[in-house]
Design an enzyme around this catalytic site. Sequence first.
Site, PDB file in Angstrom:
ATOM      1  N   GLU A 167       0.801  -1.222   0.000  1.00  0.00           N
ATOM      2  CA  GLU A 167       0.000   0.000   0.000  1.00  0.00           C
ATOM      3  C   GLU A 167       0.839   1.280   0.000  1.00  0.00           C
ATOM      4  O   GLU A 167       0.882   2.045   0.978  1.00  0.00           O
ATOM      5  CB  GLU A 167      -0.976   0.001   1.176  1.00  0.00           C
ATOM      6  CG  GLU A 167      -1.978  -1.132   1.110  1.00  0.00           C
ATOM      7  CD  GLU A 167      -3.112  -1.037   2.105  1.00  0.00           C
ATOM      8  OE1 GLU A 167      -4.087  -1.790   1.960  1.00  0.00           O
ATOM      9  OE2 GLU A 167      -3.039  -0.200   3.034  1.00  0.00           O
ATOM     10  N   GLU A 352      -5.684  -8.239   0.122  1.00  0.00           N
ATOM     11  CA  GLU A 352      -6.407  -7.883   1.342  1.00  0.00           C
ATOM     12  C   GLU A 352      -7.833  -7.531   0.990  1.00  0.00           C
ATOM     13  O   GLU A 352      -8.082  -6.771   0.056  1.00  0.00           O
ATOM     14  CB  GLU A 352      -5.782  -6.674   2.064  1.00  0.00           C
ATOM     15  CG  GLU A 352      -4.452  -6.922   2.727  1.00  0.00           C
ATOM     16  CD  GLU A 352      -3.937  -5.691   3.460  1.00  0.00           C
ATOM     17  OE1 GLU A 352      -4.768  -4.841   3.884  1.00  0.00           O
ATOM     18  OE2 GLU A 352      -2.704  -5.579   3.608  1.00  0.00           O
TER      19      GLU A 352
END
Length: 442
Positions: A167, A352
Amino acid sequence: MKLSRADFPQGFQFGAATAAYQIEGHRFGGAGPCHWDSFAATPGNVIRAEDGALACDHYHRMEADLDLLRDAGMDAYRFSTSWARVLPEGRGTPNAEGLDFYDRLVDGCLERGLKPYQTIYHWELPSALSDLGGWTNPDVADWLADFAEVICGRIGDRVHSIATINEPWCVAWLSHFIGHHAPGLRDIRAAARAMHHVNKAHGRTMTRLRDMGHDTCGIVLNFEATAPASDAAADIRAAATQDAINNRWFIEAIAKGSYPAEALEGLEPHLPRGWQDDMAEISQPIDFLGVNYYTRNHVQAVEGVPWPSSTVVDGPRDKTQMGWEIFPEGLHGTLTRMSRDYVGDLPIFVTENGMAWPEEPDHADGVRIDFIERHLQAMHAAIADGTNLQGFFYWSLLDNYEWAFGYEKRFGLVHVDFDTLERTPKASYHALADAIARKDGA
């Protein structure tokens, strides 16, 4: 759950994900200080000033936690390797205890038939490097590549795949412009440089991994569904700008070697001189793309404030414990967008997807079961529409340290009592295990 393993392509990987600082217990095993330690120790940054010093004590309970993955019938485990645990000063002499821990972790996965999916960096920057400017320092590209060489030199012969960074938007924008994550800056120049340097570090690390002979390497990007708050032209422009910052900046750099114009409008004056020279290394081929997806944001223009001149307002759907709108259609849209516009037939993994939710009596967890089911349906539809989706990792295996939210938000399939550290599988754990076990659609 209605869907099962039988509904997904042969070889589709089911797993769960965690991150080092969120579960391991950073005070153990010779780990050095990281910028999350100091961020959490600063009043107002983290609920109750909680940190990851103990977390779930995965450092000492690793074997039992790996048993939970095996007993759920999972194929794979996505974990991260702590930079500050392996290199307490960020550079220099490795910590033997840290390297030994990850040795045991990878071997423990393989002994249980779990494929180890490694993420090199998941946010715990060593404090010694933070002191030098961290992600605002262009040398961070070499620092990360050097760390990758050390840790992958130890476990890289046994991991199934390697992601460079988790991320980047959170590493750069959330942490240097919004200030919600460590180091907690609110500075557009720092944010612009971090936004570029995190890409540069990905590219430099990919180069190092290729030099080491690794051929299953990629990156994990987070995406959101982005919508204008109204049909007003100003809101549509604001949503396009946020989409460029949050969704397009990183994937366009990697897939196309360029940055979106809507984001450059505000960031280019603050980018490092000669940033264009880094784009060739940033955009070298990857072997897979990891997609993290949680929610949809509605964007509203705000007059009279500096660029990007917008704010996020609540959408109409139900919300998770984090206040995030539940919008499974956005996962389908993200996956098909990635394959259509950026990566073609490259393997994609949902690295995720999950939800925080307050505890239900007897860990009944019905809301989470419904959430997983609906997002599995979105993945199933994306595959039907031609996306080469090869796996799904639920976030997260355990209730854990949820960064600025401390231990208040619970994402886990497994309940953790943070007083006793006792693990109790929730109904969602058993429901997902049942879906994974069913191979004939029955």
